[in-house]
Scaffold this motif. Structure first.
Motif, mmCIF file in Angstrom:
data_model
loop_
_atom_site.group_PDB
_atom_site.id
_atom_site.type_symbol
_atom_site.label_atom_id
_atom_site.label_comp_id
_atom_site.label_asym_id
_atom_site.label_seq_id
_atom_site.Cartn_x
_atom_site.Cartn_y
_atom_site.Cartn_z
ATOM 1 N N GLU A 67 28.653 60.481 96.197
ATOM 2 C CA GLU A 67 30.128 60.478 96.245
ATOM 3 C C GLU A 67 30.650 61.843 96.690
ATOM 4 O O GLU A 67 31.594 61.927 97.471
ATOM 5 N N ALA A 68 30.042 62.893 96.166
ATOM 6 C CA ALA A 68 30.504 64.248 96.510
ATOM 7 C C ALA A 68 30.308 64.519 98.003
ATOM 8 O O ALA A 68 31.201 65.047 98.674
ATOM 9 N N TYR A 69 29.159 64.137 98.527
ATOM 10 C CA TYR A 69 28.903 64.399 99.950
ATOM 11 C C TYR A 69 29.823 63.555 100.832
ATOM 12 O O TYR A 69 30.335 64.026 101.855
ATOM 13 N N VAL A 70 30.063 62.325 100.402
ATOM 14 C CA VAL A 70 30.953 61.456 101.176
ATOM 15 C C VAL A 70 32.384 62.012 101.161
ATOM 16 O O VAL A 70 33.076 62.014 102.182
ATOM 17 N N LYS A 71 32.819 62.530 100.013
ATOM 18 C CA LYS A 71 34.168 63.139 99.922
ATOM 19 C C LYS A 71 34.300 64.283 100.927
ATOM 20 O O LYS A 71 35.325 64.413 101.599
ATOM 21 N N ALA A 72 33.262 65.106 100.990
ATOM 22 C CA ALA A 72 33.315 66.235 101.928
ATOM 23 C C ALA A 72 33.414 65.715 103.361
ATOM 24 O O ALA A 72 34.216 66.208 104.167
ATOM 25 N N LEU A 73 32.639 64.678 103.676
ATOM 26 C CA LEU A 73 32.666 64.112 105.031
ATOM 27 C C LEU A 73 34.043 63.520 105.344
ATOM 28 O O LEU A 73 34.551 63.652 106.450
ATOM 29 N N GLU A 74 34.634 62.879 104.346
ATOM 30 C CA GLU A 74 35.938 62.240 104.560
ATOM 31 C C GLU A 74 37.045 63.262 104.809
ATOM 32 O O GLU A 74 38.073 62.934 105.393
ATOM 33 N N SER A 75 36.830 64.491 104.348
ATOM 34 C CA SER A 75 37.855 65.512 104.543
ATOM 35 C C SER A 75 37.901 66.023 105.974
ATOM 36 O O SER A 75 38.866 66.666 106.373
ATOM 37 N N PHE A 76 36.815 65.816 106.703
ATOM 38 C CA PHE A 76 36.745 66.336 108.075
ATOM 39 C C PHE A 76 36.384 65.214 109.031
ATOM 40 O O PHE A 76 35.205 64.950 109.271
ATOM 41 N N GLU A 77 37.411 64.578 109.568
ATOM 42 C CA GLU A 77 37.172 63.367 110.346
ATOM 43 C C GLU A 77 36.200 63.533 111.510
ATOM 44 O O GLU A 77 35.327 62.704 111.701
ATOM 45 N N ASP A 78 36.399 64.585 112.305
ATOM 46 C CA ASP A 78 35.496 64.749 113.446
ATOM 47 C C ASP A 78 34.609 65.958 113.275
ATOM 48 O O ASP A 78 33.919 66.342 114.204
ATOM 49 N N GLY A 79 34.670 66.571 112.134
ATOM 50 C CA GLY A 79 33.952 67.827 111.958
ATOM 51 C C GLY A 79 32.530 67.637 111.490
ATOM 52 O O GLY A 79 32.026 66.536 111.333
ATOM 53 N N ARG A 80 31.907 68.764 111.270
ATOM 54 C CA ARG A 80 30.534 68.759 110.795
ATOM 55 C C ARG A 80 30.540 69.292 109.370
ATOM 56 O O ARG A 80 31.265 70.240 109.063
ATOM 57 N N VAL A 81 29.740 68.669 108.520
ATOM 58 C CA VAL A 81 29.611 69.142 107.146
ATOM 59 C C VAL A 81 28.148 69.516 106.925
ATOM 60 O O VAL A 81 27.261 68.660 106.983
ATOM 61 N N VAL A 82 27.910 70.807 106.734
ATOM 62 C CA VAL A 82 26.546 71.294 106.532
ATOM 63 C C VAL A 82 26.298 71.443 105.029
ATOM 64 O O VAL A 82 26.915 72.282 104.376
ATOM 65 N N VAL A 83 25.422 70.599 104.532
ATOM 66 C CA VAL A 83 25.110 70.633 103.105
ATOM 67 C C VAL A 83 23.795 71.380 102.916
ATOM 68 O O VAL A 83 22.793 71.062 103.563
ATOM 69 N N ARG A 84 23.821 72.360 102.060
ATOM 70 C CA ARG A 84 22.591 73.084 101.758
ATOM 71 C C ARG A 84 21.961 72.470 100.515
ATOM 72 O O ARG A 84 22.648 72.257 99.516
ATOM 73 N N THR A 85 20.687 72.200 100.599
ATOM 74 C CA THR A 85 20.009 71.655 99.418
ATOM 75 C C THR A 85 19.968 72.745 98.349
ATOM 76 O O THR A 85 20.173 73.930 98.619
ATOM 77 N N LEU A 86 19.699 72.295 97.145
ATOM 78 C CA LEU A 86 19.780 73.166 95.975
ATOM 79 C C LEU A 86 19.195 74.558 96.167
ATOM 80 O O LEU A 86 18.043 74.704 96.576
ATOM 81 N N ASP A 87 20.002 75.550 95.831
ATOM 82 C CA ASP A 87 19.518 76.933 95.870
ATOM 83 C C ASP A 87 19.659 77.483 94.456
ATOM 84 O O ASP A 87 20.626 78.170 94.135
ATOM 85 N N ILE A 88 18.713 77.139 93.648
ATOM 86 C CA ILE A 88 18.754 77.545 92.238
ATOM 87 C C ILE A 88 17.724 78.639 92.011
ATOM 88 O O ILE A 88 16.718 78.712 92.710
ATOM 89 N N GLY A 89 18.009 79.493 91.031
ATOM 90 C CA GLY A 89 17.144 80.640 90.775
ATOM 91 C C GLY A 89 17.844 81.887 91.274
ATOM 92 O O GLY A 89 18.992 81.820 91.697
#
Ligand code: PEP
Ligand code: MG
Length: 324
Positions: A67-89
């Motif tokens: 849901e979170a990733y889809v929300k980000a995509l929905e905010s930018f109709e023609d844009g690109r959404v770069v999701v970084r996988t977990l950066d913990i530590g």
């Protein structure tokens, strides 16, 4: 005067001589999406997904992440959404994960090292959510990138996880798609090996916060060494230049998502170094877009060549006519 002012919101920006430069926003939580859109970001250049895991008792499940990733995509109709996988530590503790007590956490088990090791299950859940979100994207494009990569094996292993999880989803009949795939360049190893990474990725995103820390051996956030850990240090600039140069002739775009990308005094230099995308805190998006629009790429390249000749940060600053 009003007529001369350009409303840069939702308009992609190009340099004075017509080269497209993507100007995107960094986000941590979904609350950052509104400001990113309002300030006219073209998309999201860095979604720091670890924020979805903070301040709670247990990790978000697959559907919540989806849901979170889809929300980000929905905010930018023609844009690109770069999701970084977990950066913990490192500097990003998560109480329920029982992270090891390390003497030098920034040099320990963080980022992709944990995702391929002790956090493999969490990683799998995240990859499932991302593959499903990529398939749902209708308009916006989902891209994923791995943090703190320092070896080609890590890149291969990370990519194989995406492929094998996609095969699992296929066999379950769950709609999914492999997203555009990249790595962050934020270790000296990645910068030195960039020519070996480039053929295996669609893009690089240079993380100057960590890259400066590791190139200069100067802990980020430690004021005692902040002069050393500055992204204007010639060694850091060389690492950036080496990374971009390594993509010549490869189908691999290069972005930057560290703080340096949001410094409008450096926009011309970054265009001159050959960056295709700049991603920053939403607040500086309008200034950087304005700086891109004023830049001529031939002049910018000349500036970059001069800056790369500097021996010291002071000389870099002088060439850029910055206050020191
Ligand atoms: C970076 O290291 O420059 C970066 C963008 O990642 P983070 O600040 O989240 O470590
Ligand atoms: Mg980083």
């Amino acid at each position: 005067a009003a007529a001369a002012e350009v409303d840069i919101r939702h308009e992609s920006v190009e340099t004075a001589d017509g080269v497209d430069i993507e100007v995107a926003a960094n986000i941590g939580t979904l609350a950052d999406l509104g400001p990113a859109v309002d300030r006219g970001a073209d998309g999201v250049g860095l979604f720091r997904t670890e924020f979805l895991f903070l301040d709670r008792e247990s990790p978000p499940d697959e559907d919540e992440q989806y849901e979170a990733y889809v929300k980000a995509l929905e905010s930018f109709e023609d844009g690109r959404v770069v999701v970084r996988t977990l950066d913990i530590g490192g500097d990003k503790p998560v109480p329920y994960l029982d992270l090891p007590d390390e003497e030098n956490p920034f040099l320990g088990e963080r980022g992709i090292r944990r995702s391929l090791g002790p956090d493999a299950d969490l990683f799998e859940t995240q990859v499932r959510a991302l593959l499903r979100a990529a398939a749902s994207a209708d308009g916006a494009n989902l891209s994923v990138m791995l943090p703190l990569v320092s070896t080609v094996e890590e890149l291969r292993a990370g990519r194989e996880r995406f492929e094998s999880v996609a095969a699992d989803l296929d066999s379950e009949g769950v709609e999914n798609e492999l997203p555009e795939f990249g790595i962050m360049v934020e270790t000296p190893a990645a910068a030195f090996m960039a020519d070996r990474f480039a053929p295996h990725v669609d893009f690089f995103s240079i993380g100057t916060n960590d890259l400066a820390q590791y190139v200069m051996a100067a802990e980020r956030g430690n004021e005692r060494v902040s002069d050393l850990g500055d992204y204007r240090q010639p060694a850091v600039l060389r690492a950036i230049d080496a990374t971009v140069s390594a993509t010549e002739g490869e189908d691999c775009w290069v972005g930057m998502c560290g703080e340096m990308a949001g410094d409008p005094d450096l926009t011309e230099l970054l265009v001159g170094l050959g960056l295709d995308e700049l991603s920053m805190s939403a607040v500086t998006v309008p200034q950087v877009k304005a700086a891109v629009a004023e830049t001529d790429t031939a002049d910018a390249r000349e500036l970059a060549e001069r800056v790369l000749q500097a021996d010291t940060k002071a000389e870099v600053a002088e060439i850029l006519t910055l206050d020191q």
